[in-house]
Design a protein around this motif. Structure first.
Motif, short mmCIF file in Angstrom:
data_model
loop_
_atom_site.label_atom_id
_atom_site.label_comp_id
_atom_site.label_asym_id
_atom_site.label_seq_id
_atom_site.Cartn_x
_atom_site.Cartn_y
_atom_site.Cartn_z
N ALA A 225 -51.93 75.19 30.75
CA ALA A 225 -51.32 75.00 29.75
C ALA A 225 -50.71 74.10 28.25
CB ALA A 225 -51.54 73.23 31.11
N ASP A 253 -44.78 71.50 36.26
CA ASP A 253 -45.68 70.66 34.35
C ASP A 253 -45.10 71.67 33.40
OD1 ASP A 253 -46.80 72.93 35.78
OD2 ASP A 253 -48.81 71.90 34.58
N ARG A 256 -41.96 70.98 31.42
CA ARG A 256 -41.76 68.94 31.29
C ARG A 256 -42.37 68.79 30.30
NH1 ARG A 256 -38.44 65.89 30.08
NH2 ARG A 256 -38.11 65.99 32.10
N ALA A 303 -37.03 68.77 35.54
CA ALA A 303 -37.72 69.01 34.73
C ALA A 303 -37.56 69.58 33.10
CB ALA A 303 -38.56 70.02 35.26
#
Ligand code: PBG
Length: 321
Positions: A225, A253, A256, A303
């Motif tokens: 990430a 994720d 976002r 998101a």
């Protein structure tokens, strides 16, 4: 006192008053596969409802998409000829170059985006040029991408979308475009593109499955990430106008986190395998297709995505026209 959030869910009108996110048709981009040879056109078995098209069909489709309020199309070329160095990708009269011209001629208001990669044009199916050891060579690939980008720019494309994941390509494209006077050609970079199983149906559609190995030496490793934010930061620094996260559903994720960390416009690519999953379940009667699509798409807005590339764009726009 008991808190009663249900009070605001009682009627459709109340729910609508407090609705936080909205999906507009003009945020949507429909990918289109355009074939140089007419006999390559036709249905894609793993993507029911999506077809490979001839140039003329593509232009007709572009008109319809504009008429139902879709913001843009993303072009993928299926060339007649593939070789080790992707030569038909940089042909001035290549299939994508011709299609850009034809669509901009017929529907100038529609934003035309060209995916920029080599995997549909190489006989080995990798996204770049190979070294003698069979590895994808970064810098010679970037030089090739810059040459191809200029042919797209000369054809009048609005946005160039590099999807190869070579290092330094955004900066190289920006310089090449600027030096040749194409200051207004937008770069939408596939910044955080993961090595994903969800590209399977696309590879059938585009005939771009690697002949050996996989794309893990250039596309991102799914568990990461922080690295995605690093990739996005680099692309912004190199001059990307719009950055992208791809695929969509398993990586919300990242969407976002990118929205919170950067102010640059953000696109998300709802890829072929995500389309195929919903279609397969719907065709089996296992879920309500329309509701599933709408719920998925609004998730991308929630998101933080500004632009949504999805094979469901036309379907959504027609149902909400
Ligand atoms: C080209 C490219 C791919 C996709 C978009 N651009 C394939 C890949 O990287 O293997 C995937 C799109 C989709 O699955 O819908 N590099």
């Amino acid at each position: 006192m008991i808190h009663r959030p249900r009070r605001l869910r009682r009627t459709a009108s109340l729910r609508s008053f407090i609705r936080e996110n909205h999906l507009r048709r003009d945020m949507l981009v429909q990918p289109l596969f355009v074939c140089e040879r007419a006999h390559d056109a036709g249905p894609i078995s793993s993507m029911p409802g999506i077809e490979r098209m001839t140039l003329a069909q593509c232009v007709a489709k572009a008109k319809e998409l504009h008429a139902v309020g879709i913001g843009g199309v993303l072009l993928f070329g299926i060339p007649a000829h593939k070789d080790a160095v992707a030569s038909s990708n940089e042909a001035e009269s290549g299939i994508v170059q011709l299609t850009i011209r034809a669509i901009k001629d017929a529907v100038p208001e529609l934003t035309v985006i060209a995916d920029l990669c080599n995997c549909e044009y190489t006989d080995h199916g990798h996204c770049g040029l190979l070294t003698e050891h069979g590895e994808v060579d970064n810098d010679s690939t970037v030089a090739l991408l810059a040459r191809v980008a200029l042919t797209y720019a000369r054809s009048g494309v609005d946005i160039i979308a590099p999807s190869d994941m070579m290092d330094g390509r955004v900066g190289a494209l920006r310089s090449a475009l600027d030096e040749s006077g194409h200051h207004d050609t937008v770069i939408m970079s596939y910044s955080a593109k993961y090595a994903s199983a969800f590209y399977g149906p696309f590879r059938e559609a585009a005939g771009s499955t690697p002949a050996f190995g996989d794309r893990r030496s250039y596309q991102m490793d799914p568990p990461n990430a922080r690295e995605a934010l690093h990739e996005i930061a680099l692309d912004i620094e190199e001059g990307a106008d719009i950055v992208m996260v791809k695929p969509a559903m398993p990586y919300l994720d990242i969407v976002r986190a990118a929205r919170d960390a950067f102010d640059t416009p953000l696109a998300v690519y709802n890829v072929s395998g995500e389309y195929a999953m919903i279609k397969a379940a719907a065709l089996n009667g296992w879920l309500d297709e329309d509701r599933a699509i709408d719920e998925m798409l609004i998730g991308f807005v929630r998101a933080g995505a500004d632009i949504i590339i999805t094979y469901f764009a036309e379907d959504f726009a027609r149902r909400h026209a």
